[in-house]
Design an enzyme around this catalytic site. Structure first.
Site, PDB file in Angstrom:
ATOM      1  CB  CYS A  93      13.240  25.572   0.595  1.00  0.00           C
ATOM      2  SG  CYS A  93      14.274  26.587   1.078  1.00  0.00           S
ATOM      3  CG  MET A  94       7.622  23.118  -2.129  1.00  0.00           C
ATOM      4  SD  MET A  94       6.579  24.192  -3.235  1.00  0.00           S
ATOM      5  CE  MET A  94       5.664  25.060  -2.038  1.00  0.00           C
ATOM      6  CG  ASP A  95      10.458  23.273  -4.944  1.00  0.00           C
ATOM      7  OD1 ASP A  95       9.613  22.423  -4.933  1.00  0.00           O
ATOM      8  OD2 ASP A  95      10.596  24.511  -5.015  1.00  0.00           O
ATOM      9  CE1 TYR A 100      11.326  31.633   1.292  1.00  0.00           C
ATOM     10  CE2 TYR A 100      11.652  29.121   1.260  1.00  0.00           C
ATOM     11  CZ  TYR A 100      11.415  30.253   0.630  1.00  0.00           C
ATOM     12  OH  TYR A 100      10.802  30.291  -0.829  1.00  0.00           O
ATOM     13  NE  ARG A 151      -2.461  -8.364   7.715  1.00  0.00           N
ATOM     14  CZ  ARG A 151      -2.948  -8.369   8.580  1.00  0.00           C
ATOM     15  NH1 ARG A 151      -3.381  -9.975   8.901  1.00  0.00           N
ATOM     16  NH2 ARG A 151      -2.986  -7.867   9.750  1.00  0.00           N
ATOM     17  CE  LYS A 192      -0.093  -0.676   5.056  1.00  0.00           C
ATOM     18  NZ  LYS A 192      -1.100  -0.812   5.985  1.00  0.00           N
ATOM     19  NE  ARG A 217      -7.210  -0.002  10.651  1.00  0.00           N
ATOM     20  CZ  ARG A 217      -5.534  -0.035  10.234  1.00  0.00           C
ATOM     21  NH1 ARG A 217      -4.955   1.064  10.149  1.00  0.00           N
ATOM     22  NH2 ARG A 217      -5.090  -0.976   9.827  1.00  0.00           N
ATOM     23  CG  HIS A 272      -3.893  -4.403  11.860  1.00  0.00           C
ATOM     24  ND1 HIS A 272      -2.887  -5.070  11.154  1.00  0.00           N
ATOM     25  CD2 HIS A 272      -3.642  -3.227  12.063  1.00  0.00           C
ATOM     26  CE1 HIS A 272      -1.657  -3.932  11.034  1.00  0.00           C
ATOM     27  NE2 HIS A 272      -2.419  -2.743  11.545  1.00  0.00           N
TER      28      HIS A 272
HETATM   29  C1  PLP Z   1      -0.374  -1.734   6.898  1.00  0.00           C
HETATM   30  C2  PLP Z   1      -0.934  -3.069   7.584  1.00  0.00           C
HETATM   31  C3  PLP Z   1      -0.069  -4.177   7.905  1.00  0.00           C
HETATM   32  C4  PLP Z   1       1.457  -3.756   7.847  1.00  0.00           C
HETATM   33  O1  PLP Z   1       1.673  -3.338   9.207  1.00  0.00           O
HETATM   34  P1  PLP Z   1       3.407  -2.858   9.276  1.00  0.00           P
HETATM   35  O2  PLP Z   1       3.132  -2.293  10.703  1.00  0.00           O
HETATM   36  O3  PLP Z   1       3.868  -1.712   8.489  1.00  0.00           O
HETATM   37  O4  PLP Z   1       4.158  -4.240   9.708  1.00  0.00           O
HETATM   38  C5  PLP Z   1      -0.582  -5.089   8.095  1.00  0.00           C
HETATM   39  N1  PLP Z   1      -1.889  -5.459   8.037  1.00  0.00           N
HETATM   40  C6  PLP Z   1      -2.839  -4.528   7.830  1.00  0.00           C
HETATM   41  C7  PLP Z   1      -4.300  -4.711   7.888  1.00  0.00           C
HETATM   42  C8  PLP Z   1      -2.365  -3.090   7.481  1.00  0.00           C
HETATM   43  O5  PLP Z   1      -3.276  -2.171   7.312  1.00  0.00           O
END
Ligand code: PLP
Length: 360
Positions: free
Chosen positions: A303-305, A256, A213, A42, A134, A161
């Site tokens: 700065c921005m860039d 700045y 994950r 993601k 969540r 999670h």
């Molecule tokens: C982002 C996410 C992960 C990974 O989490 P980390 O803390 O980066 O290991 C795993 N499961 C779900 C549902 C997530 O949203």
């Protein structure tokens, strides 16, 4: 007459992505979890570049599939045709479900209504809320949803999670896992997954789990108290180009707001990266970079860039590349600390002007 090809202008900043480090981390995390991985890609693969990460990751023998947050990410990943399952982690709208199913994307399901509305060939992962509050079905409702999905022949997996697996106190993570396994006990065999990176590092292999994950850990980072668990390697190094070298006299201010006053005559390198590229503006007056192997301070406001670096005494010229963070030396963790934030935010904040380049 053929039109001249468009000019190709180079980026001023580049993220070098180490395939070796990525494959090493995936192997190490899979070995510790004792299951194959569902790799979160993601947010542009945590800023590393979706394609830059997904192509080499798909070659890992330890990868089962990929997880994404939103449908557009699933679509972009599916278009790469990597032959690996893709799980969407957040609820699609009812209108989005058929197109996602047609792309082969696994759908997260938390309610009976969502289960009933799935198209025929859908594969679902039951999402169980065991305490993060969540997303997902609460444990007392999850069993009925899972059973309904199983009756429909659409229950491929189930997941939850952890809210606190990267904290030193694991009491709540254990409680979440207990709630999850109680739900699983009432369902037919499926692909269960719970641990994020923190969970893999702190809890190790969890009974009954088929996948894990790891996000940030796969990209090479662990919370301080878990750094000794596995030798993870940062996957990304970030470099930016010097665009101008110039002098400032003692007593002059730089950037700045005039926050920084030169205590003596200085040589400055102006560098082509700024907060618009994701380099944290809040790191102003704390940040350092590595120039020719030496740590040098960023002077004045970011700065921005661009920003200015003290290169007094070094032989630096426009076009030189400097290191903002790397495997050795300055780390993303340090930059995040200077910016008052976390590695996740620094990495995912890297902008579109930064090239992502796959390196060995
Ligand atoms: C982002 C996410 C992960 C990974 O989490 P980390 O803390 O980066 O290991 C795993 N499961 C779900 C549902 C997530 O949203």
């Amino acid at each position: 007459m053929t039109a001249a090809p468009p000019p190709e202008f180079a980026a001023r900043a580049r993220a070098l992505i180490s395939e070796t480090a990525l494959l090493h981390n995936l192997a190490a995390l899979s070995a510790r979890a004792e299951v194959p991985l569902l790799l979160p890609v993601k947010a542009n693969a945590y800023g590393h570049g979706l394609e830059t990460i997904a192509r080499p990751a798909a070659r890992s023998p330890h990868l089962w599939g990929f997880a994404v947050a939103v449908p557009r990410e699933a679509q972009a990943l599916a278009a790469l045709n990597l032959g690996k399952p893709i799980l969407l982690l957040t609820p699609p709208t009812p209108q989005e479900v058929p197109a996602l199913v047609a792309l082969g994307v696994r759908i997260p399901v938390a309610t009976l209504a969502e289960a009933e509305a799935l198209p025929e060939h859908a594969r679902a992962h039951l999402k169980v809320d065991t305490g993060m509050n969540r997303l997902g079905a609460r444990p007392e409702a999850a069993v009925a949803v899972g059973q309904r999905l199983a009756e429909r022949g659409q229950l491929e997996g189930a997941y939850t999670h952890f809210a606190t697996s990267d904290e030193p106190d694991l009491g709540f993570a254990h409680e979440q896992f207990r709630r999850f396994t109680a739900v699983l006990a009432a369902l037919p065999p499926l692909l269960a997954h719970a641990s994020n990176g923190g969970g893999i590092l702190s809890l190790g292999a969890l009974p009954g789990m088929a996948l894990a994950r790891p996000g940030l850990a796969a990209y090479g980072f662990a919370p301080p108290h878990l750094r000794e668990v596995l030798p993870l390697r940062p996957v990304m190094s970030l470099q930016a180009q010097v665009t101008f070298v110039h002098g400032a006299h003692a007593g002059e201010t730089i950037s700045y707001g005039g926050l920084y006053t030169a205590p003596r005559d200085l040589t400055l390198a102006t560098v082509g990266i700024g907060y618009a590229d994701g380099y944290p503006r809040n790191a102003t007056l704390h940040a350092q970079v590595t120039v020719q192997g030496e740590r040098r301070p960023v002077l004045g406001r970011i700065c921005m860039d661009q920003f200015m670096v003290d290169v007094t005494g070094l032989d630096v010229k426009a076009g030189d590349w400097i290191d903002l963070w790397a495997d050795q030396g300055i780390t993303v963790s340090e930059v995040a600390a200077w910016g008052g934030t976390i590695e996740y935010e620094v990495l995912t904040g890297l902008g579109a002007r930064v090239d992502r380049v796959l390196a060995p």
